[in-house]
Design an enzyme around this catalytic site. Structure first.
Site, PDB file in Angstrom:
ATOM      1  N   GLU A   1      16.406  64.898  -8.281  1.00 26.81           N
ATOM      2  CA  GLU A   1      15.599  63.815  -9.145  1.00 26.81           C
ATOM      3  C   GLU A   1      14.535  64.335  -9.834  1.00 26.81           C
ATOM      4  OE1 GLU A   1      13.589  60.614  -7.767  1.00 26.81           O
ATOM      5  OE2 GLU A   1      12.200  61.652  -6.624  1.00 26.81           O
TER       6      GLU A   1
ATOM      7  N   HIS B   1      12.868  58.699  -9.548  1.00 28.19           N
ATOM      8  CA  HIS B   1      12.400  59.332 -10.859  1.00 28.19           C
ATOM      9  C   HIS B   1      14.064  59.488 -11.615  1.00 28.19           C
ATOM     10  CE1 HIS B   1       8.516  59.907  -9.963  1.00 28.19           C
ATOM     11  NE2 HIS B   1       8.635  61.192  -9.218  1.00 28.19           N
TER      12      HIS B   1
END
Length: 254
Positions: A39, A68
């Site tokens: 991520e 994220h």
């Protein structure tokens, strides 16, 4: 089966270090399946189709994510990939999928991504969500990436799933914990796998930027540290007939 799970890969430095070392790790430990949390793999954080493609080209089989996951606009072009997973407790109708089942011939492997709610986004309750998912899965080999901030929440989910899944592996805090264990002689567990990226940094960010942000409480543009990288991971030995983790070993490569 020998499974390698790599802690949050951070930015360009983390991707390059993974590129330079993954093959020899897989060869040394005779790894069958490699999972990495990606991520933060894009420069600046988040994940892009380019950074996901790089991880796969370097030898990662499955990519998990976290808070994220949707940092970049091109998320819709990433999460249509079967081997790129976002947290399962995002609301119904969200793009992507929270788990996938992979068929390796002699065994099938389910990989589930969940996100914690303590000090993070108020998503659906991960405990309720995992119960629903487990009722749908028809393999005993189940790996859970629990992307969470609070150690207590991670510990609680580990004990909640003990004996029900093969492993619960914590991500997000970027600091590898020393509490790897096997719960109920069945479920491999660690509170946080750690990160892959610049070691002399604050979670991959230059220490100067991080100190300024914490000291003055004003917005700061974070830059990726250029200091030498390291890799944090865990290696699991799994009895695929029973879905049991028989060994969990931390790995730090500098």
């Amino acid at each position: 089966m020998n499974l390698l799970f790599i802690g949050d890969v951070v930015g360009t430095s983390g991707c390059e270090f993974l590129r330079d070392n993954l093959y020899k790790i897989k060869k040394e430990y005779m790894i069958d399946v490699t999972i990495a949390n990606g991520e933060n793999s894009a420069s600046g954080n988040g994940i892009t189709r380019t950074s996901a493609g790089e991880l796969i080209n370097y030898g990662v089989d499955i990519i998990t994510t976290g808070n994220h996951a949707f940092r970049r606009k091109e998320a819709s072009a990433i999460f249509d990939m079967e081997n790129v997973i976002r947290p399962a407790n995002y609301p119904e109708g969200c793009i992507g999928h929270g788990y996938s089942i992979f068929d390796y011939g002699r065994y099938r492997l389910a990989v589930i991504n969940l996100m914690g709610t303590a000090f993070m986004e108020p998503l659906d309750n991960p405990f309720s969500v995992i119960d629903n998912i487990l009722s749908e899965i028809d393999t005993k080999n189940i790996i859970v990436d629990f992307h969470a901030e609070a150690t207590a929440e991670k510990k609680a989910l580990g004990h909640y799933l003990a004996g029900r899944v093969t492993a619960v592996l914590g991500t997000h805090t970027h600091v590898q914990t020393a509490d790897e264990t096997i719960l109920k002689n069945h479920t491999g567990y660690i509170t946080d796998v750690g990160m892959t990226g610049p070691e002399d940094s604050v979670l991959g960010v230059t220490s100067e930027d991080a100190v300024k942000r914490q000291r003055f409480k004003t917005p700061v543009f974070f830059t990726e540290s250029q200091n030498p990288s390291f890799l944090n991971a865990v290696i699991l030995k799994i009895d695929t007939k029973l879905g049991i983790c028989t060994k969990i070993e931390r790995l730090i490569l500098r």
